[in-house]
Scaffold this motif. Structure first.
Motif, PDB file in Angstrom:
ATOM      1  N   GLU A 101       0.832  -1.204   0.000  1.00 46.82           N
ATOM      2  CA  GLU A 101       0.000   0.000   0.000  1.00 46.82           C
ATOM      3  C   GLU A 101       0.862   1.248   0.000  1.00 46.82           C
ATOM      4  O   GLU A 101       0.537   2.240  -0.672  1.00 46.82           O
ATOM      5  N   GLN A 102       1.935   1.209   0.765  1.00 45.57           N
ATOM      6  CA  GLN A 102       2.820   2.369   0.805  1.00 45.57           C
ATOM      7  C   GLN A 102       3.359   2.680  -0.592  1.00 45.57           C
ATOM      8  O   GLN A 102       3.438   3.845  -0.995  1.00 45.57           O
ATOM      9  N   ALA A 106       2.233   6.042  -2.440  1.00 44.46           N
ATOM     10  CA  ALA A 106       3.322   6.980  -2.708  1.00 44.46           C
ATOM     11  C   ALA A 106       3.184   7.554  -4.120  1.00 44.46           C
ATOM     12  O   ALA A 106       3.527   8.716  -4.363  1.00 44.46           O
ATOM     13  N   LYS A 107       2.652   6.733  -5.035  1.00 42.28           N
ATOM     14  CA  LYS A 107       2.349   7.261  -6.376  1.00 42.28           C
ATOM     15  C   LYS A 107       1.296   8.357  -6.282  1.00 42.28           C
ATOM     16  O   LYS A 107       1.382   9.394  -6.957  1.00 42.28           O
ATOM     17  N   GLY A 108       0.280   8.104  -5.429  1.00 41.74           N
ATOM     18  CA  GLY A 108      -0.730   9.125  -5.236  1.00 41.74           C
ATOM     19  C   GLY A 108      -0.145  10.409  -4.699  1.00 41.74           C
ATOM     20  O   GLY A 108      -0.503  11.508  -5.131  1.00 41.74           O
ATOM     21  N   ALA A 109       0.794  10.292  -3.756  1.00 41.84           N
ATOM     22  CA  ALA A 109       1.455  11.476  -3.205  1.00 41.84           C
ATOM     23  C   ALA A 109       2.255  12.197  -4.284  1.00 41.84           C
ATOM     24  O   ALA A 109       2.275  13.437  -4.343  1.00 41.84           O
ATOM     25  N   LEU A 110       2.910  11.424  -5.134  1.00 46.37           N
ATOM     26  CA  LEU A 110       3.698  12.029  -6.214  1.00 46.37           C
ATOM     27  C   LEU A 110       2.796  12.817  -7.165  1.00 46.37           C
ATOM     28  O   LEU A 110       3.096  13.962  -7.538  1.00 46.37           O
ATOM     29  N   PHE A 111       1.670  12.202  -7.561  1.00 46.66           N
ATOM     30  CA  PHE A 111       0.760  12.895  -8.475  1.00 46.66           C
ATOM     31  C   PHE A 111       0.070  14.071  -7.788  1.00 46.66           C
ATOM     32  O   PHE A 111      -0.227  15.082  -8.439  1.00 46.66           O
ATOM     33  N   PRO A 137      -5.173   7.540   1.209  1.00 44.30           N
ATOM     34  CA  PRO A 137      -5.159   8.761   2.024  1.00 44.30           C
ATOM     35  C   PRO A 137      -4.938  10.035   1.226  1.00 44.30           C
ATOM     36  O   PRO A 137      -5.024  11.134   1.794  1.00 44.30           O
ATOM     37  N   PHE A 138      -4.659   9.908  -0.065  1.00 44.63           N
ATOM     38  CA  PHE A 138      -4.457  11.086  -0.911  1.00 44.63           C
ATOM     39  C   PHE A 138      -5.611  11.300  -1.887  1.00 44.63           C
ATOM     40  O   PHE A 138      -5.533  12.161  -2.765  1.00 44.63           O
ATOM     41  N   LEU A 139      -6.671  10.550  -1.721  1.00 45.85           N
ATOM     42  CA  LEU A 139      -7.797  10.612  -2.648  1.00 45.85           C
ATOM     43  C   LEU A 139      -8.366  12.019  -2.765  1.00 45.85           C
ATOM     44  O   LEU A 139      -8.706  12.482  -3.864  1.00 45.85           O
ATOM     45  N   HIS A 140      -8.470  12.737  -1.643  1.00 46.81           N
ATOM     46  CA  HIS A 140      -9.131  14.037  -1.658  1.00 46.81           C
ATOM     47  C   HIS A 140      -8.348  15.105  -2.407  1.00 46.81           C
ATOM     48  O   HIS A 140      -8.900  16.175  -2.722  1.00 46.81           O
ATOM     49  N   PHE A 141      -7.091  14.822  -2.734  1.00 51.27           N
ATOM     50  CA  PHE A 141      -6.303  15.798  -3.477  1.00 51.27           C
ATOM     51  C   PHE A 141      -6.781  15.955  -4.918  1.00 51.27           C
ATOM     52  O   PHE A 141      -6.327  16.868  -5.619  1.00 51.27           O
ATOM     53  N   TRP A 142      -7.706  15.095  -5.362  1.00 50.83           N
ATOM     54  CA  TRP A 142      -8.189  15.216  -6.738  1.00 50.83           C
ATOM     55  C   TRP A 142      -8.817  16.588  -6.986  1.00 50.83           C
ATOM     56  O   TRP A 142      -8.587  17.204  -8.042  1.00 50.83           O
ATOM     57  N   SER A 143      -9.599  17.071  -6.016  1.00 53.39           N
ATOM     58  CA  SER A 143     -10.272  18.357  -6.207  1.00 53.39           C
ATOM     59  C   SER A 143      -9.274  19.510  -6.183  1.00 53.39           C
ATOM     60  O   SER A 143      -9.453  20.519  -6.886  1.00 53.39           O
ATOM     61  N   LEU A 144      -8.211  19.367  -5.390  1.00 58.22           N
ATOM     62  CA  LEU A 144      -7.176  20.400  -5.369  1.00 58.22           C
ATOM     63  C   LEU A 144      -6.435  20.443  -6.692  1.00 58.22           C
ATOM     64  O   LEU A 144      -6.064  21.518  -7.176  1.00 58.22           O
ATOM     65  N   PHE A 373       8.790   9.745  -4.049  1.00 60.93           N
ATOM     66  CA  PHE A 373       9.647   8.734  -4.668  1.00 60.93           C
ATOM     67  C   PHE A 373      10.454   7.989  -3.607  1.00 60.93           C
ATOM     68  O   PHE A 373      10.584   6.757  -3.656  1.00 60.93           O
ATOM     69  N   GLY A 374      10.975   8.730  -2.641  1.00 65.35           N
ATOM     70  CA  GLY A 374      11.743   8.089  -1.570  1.00 65.35           C
ATOM     71  C   GLY A 374      10.885   7.144  -0.742  1.00 65.35           C
ATOM     72  O   GLY A 374      11.337   6.053  -0.369  1.00 65.35           O
ATOM     73  N   ALA A 375       9.648   7.527  -0.459  1.00 60.55           N
ATOM     74  CA  ALA A 375       8.744   6.664   0.310  1.00 60.55           C
ATOM     75  C   ALA A 375       8.462   5.369  -0.441  1.00 60.55           C
ATOM     76  O   ALA A 375       8.390   4.289   0.155  1.00 60.55           O
TER      77      ALA A 375
END
Length: 660
Positions: A101-102, A106-111, A137-144, A373-375
């Motif tokens: 999952e990490q 982490a791809k989600g965090a990168l995008f 945990p990064f799903l909500h960043f879509w709207s941002l 990327f590091g994560a």
């Protein structure tokens, strides 16, 4: 071109409070506000209003827009708090999430760091077996990302429009055309391919454009003579309230439904432009609304990772636990606003030059990408043998999919494609007919066919019931007409095969009313289900084949691959992922299916539940193997161990005599 307007409007701050409160209430599981996610659409309209107002004022003063200054100001406002949340979420995820999952998130965090996570989620949303998005945990960043893409393009667009000097009414006309085209395509795509309408920023542009139109109306005083602005404002409040209370995530959204919050927000923005003691602006200006609105950006950033991680650690989170999560969210939001968001935004040194702010933006973006990327690299090195075994078990395809992924028809496909496994010159032909819950049985049935010199022919289609009942596809967000067409043609082809037996399996809990997979709309009643199922079974029996209806498998409370991997990573037993039998099975559905099949000569109902559950529990692991790869699809390695039990249950002890 534009008349001066008040720089700060307290009612807009209060409107932000309504928007973020709805989103948080929805994500925190308040079923009384099923449409709270619509708060995002309120934010879009507000952004369109404020940004268009600011840009048109600058164009009116100077004839141009200082793009670099605009981008720098947006960067100072958005990026510092965003990076703080991304970094904190990644760090907490190391201890909470499994390594697999990490890596994924982490791809989600990168995008998210590069402002395009909406496009990543768009691609991801079309994968039927994609990971559980609710644990991202990064799903909500879509709207941002949608907002940031808007901030990038909108100033240049308005500057280009203003260059032709069309006047205020001409600009309003152009914005109206943009809104109509974007909305028209969005409404069409909502019924054709809902993820595009939801995540793709050009199909959300109409919401920003509506906000822009309202800013022009206010600036040009076109509505200054309207006497009933308080009525308009309260009507806007009512529209948003109706949306919050009546819309749910299973509705075809955005589409025409999004007109409710967008129109309501536009009315409130128009109403608040005129001060009135009886209008909603006076309510929205009260201190609780102002305080919440001021923190709205930080609240939005923090609330989702807080509730995601809390529900992972404590799946049965109580009301008290959710209130505690709210307190944590508010605390983190206040701290990040007080010590990160506000100081950076108002920093004199950064504000003094556009290049300084743009340099900060480049630094924060690069730092976010580097951390992500590091994560991912750290997570990749953390994958041990046990983690790899779970991941492989969840990833392995069924026998039908192994020979050809097209063996399971896609959602839009109406022409059946049969796949053949087992003997090339068979003594008997067995047909497996159904949806993805039939597909996971193809592994043990293929083994049975090979052992007995039979041929197994599959007719499979995702999310399509064998029972002849109207179905609603939650991914297409519309009536599933493709299923009806596919089923009719498939049954004709099955009849032409003249098989010896037809084995029927389907995800009953996704079609008929039940207490296991509840919360879905458009589920048919048990009476309707019984009638539709009996009709299909009778039609299959007319082929001359023996028909076997398999009881649906249990539905677990969590995605077992992720839950077990997390428990191993956290040093806990996999039993924390077990589901009580009473929560995994609805006996009423089974009784309905038994009644539907009763009295049909040559039709049998076979219950294989004991392969997955004991008297009290449905374990996540049996014999050291993961039982299900998600909540309700059998993990292929475990399915392979069921061939003997399945052969005895379906074909009995006289296989050699009746089924050579």
């Amino acid at each position: 071109m534009t008349a001066p307007v008040t720089t700060f409007r307290p009612d807009i701050e209060g409107l932000r409070a309504i928007a973020v409160s709805g989103v948080i209430a929805f994500h925190f599981g308040m079923s009384d506000l099923p449409g709270g996610f619509i708060g995002v659409d309120i934010f879009f309209v507000i952004s369109g209003y404020l940004i268009t107002r600011h840009l048109m004022q600058e164009i009116g003063r100077s004839g141009t827009v200082d793009l670099w200054r605009f981008y720098g100001r947006r960067a100072r406002r958005l990026l510092p708090a965003s990076l703080l949340v991304i970094a904190t979420t990644l760090a907490a995820g190391y201890f909470i999430l499994a390594p697999s999952e990490q890596q994924l998130y982490a791809k989600g965090a990168l995008f998210a760091s590069s402002y395009v996570i909406n496009l990543w989620l768009l691609r991801w949303s079309f994968d039927y077996f994609a990971a559980d998005t609710a644990s991202n945990p990064f799903l909500h960043f879509w709207s941002l990302s949608v907002e940031e893409q808007f901030y990038l393009l909108w100033p240049a667009f308005l500057l280009l429009v203003a260059w032709f000097r069309p006047g205020a009414r001409g600009i309003a006309l152009i914005l109206g055309v943009v809104a109509l085209v974007s909305f028209g395509v969005s409404a069409w795509m909502t019924s054709e391919s809902q993820p595009w309408a939801f995540y793709f920023s050009p199909l959300r542009a109409w919401e920003f454009a509506v906000g822009g139109l309202v800013s022009l109306v206010v600036a040009e005083r076109w509505a200054s003579g309207f006497r009933f602005s308080p009525v308009m404002g309260w009507t806007g409040i009512a529209l948003i309230a109706v949306a919050y209370l009546s819309v749910s995530e299973t509705d075809p959204f955005p589409g025409f439904i999004a007109l409710l919050p967008v129109a309501g927000t536009a009315m409130l923005l128009l109403s608040g432009a005129r001060k009135s003691a009886v209008g909603p602006a006076s309510l929205l200006s009260l201190p609780p609304f102002q305080w919440t609105g001021k923190l709205s950006y930080s609240l939005y950033l923090w609330h989702w990772p807080v509730i995601v991680y809390a529900t992972i650690l404590w799946p049965d989170l109580t009301l008290a636990g959710r209130l505690a999560c709210l307190a944590v969210t508010v605390g983190l939001s206040f701290l990040s606003y007080r010590y990160v968001e506000n100081p950076v935004r108002s920093n004199g040194w950064l504000s003094a030059g556009s290049l300084r702010s743009l340099g900060l933006a480049a630094l924060l973006t690069s730092l976010g990408v580097t951390l992500s990327f590091g994560a991912a690299q750290i997570a990749a090195r953390s994958v041990g043998p046990e983690q790899k075994l779970i991941a492989d078990s969840a990833a392995r395809s069924s026998s039908a999919r192994q020979i050809d992924s097209a063996c399971v028809a896609s959602l839009e496909q109406t022409k059946p494609r049969s796949c053949s496994l087992g003997a090339s010159k068979p003594q008997k032909t067995i047909v497996l007919f159904g949806d993805s819950h039939a597909d996971h049985w193809s592994t043990p049935l293929a083994k049975i066919a090979e052992t007995n010199n039979w041929r197994l022919v599959t007719y499979l289609k995702s999310s399509c019931s064998v029972a002849a009942v109207p179905t609603w596809n939650v991914r297409l967000m519309r009536a599933y007409s493709e299923c009806d067409a596919w089923r009719q043609t498939a049954m004709k082809e099955i009849a032409s095969l003249k098989p010896d037996a037809v084995i029927v399996s389907q995800f009953s809990y996704s079609y008929v009313e039940n207490d296991v997979n509840g919360g879905l709309k458009h589920l048919v009643s048990r009476d309707v289900w019984a009638g539709g199922l009996r009709a299909s079974l009778a039609a299959l029996r007319k082929t001359g084949a023996e028909v076997v209806l398999l009881r649906d498998v249990p539905v677990h409370k969590s995605y077992l691959d992720r839950c077990v991997a997390r428990s191993l990573w956290q040093g806990r037993s996999s039993t924390v992922c077990d589901t009580p039998r009473r929560e995994a099975i609805d006996e009423r559905v089974s009784k309905t299916e038994q009644v539907a099949s009763a009295g049909l000569d040559g039709v049998r109902y076979v219950d294989l539940t004991e392969l997955f559950c004991n008297d009290t529990t449905c374990p996540a692991m049996i014999g050291g193997k993961l039982t299900f790869r998600d909540r309700h699809h059998i993990a292929t390695p475990f399915a392979a161990t069921l061939a003997g039990s399945m052969q005895r249950a379906i074909f009995g002890n006289q296989v050699a005599a009746r089924w050579p």
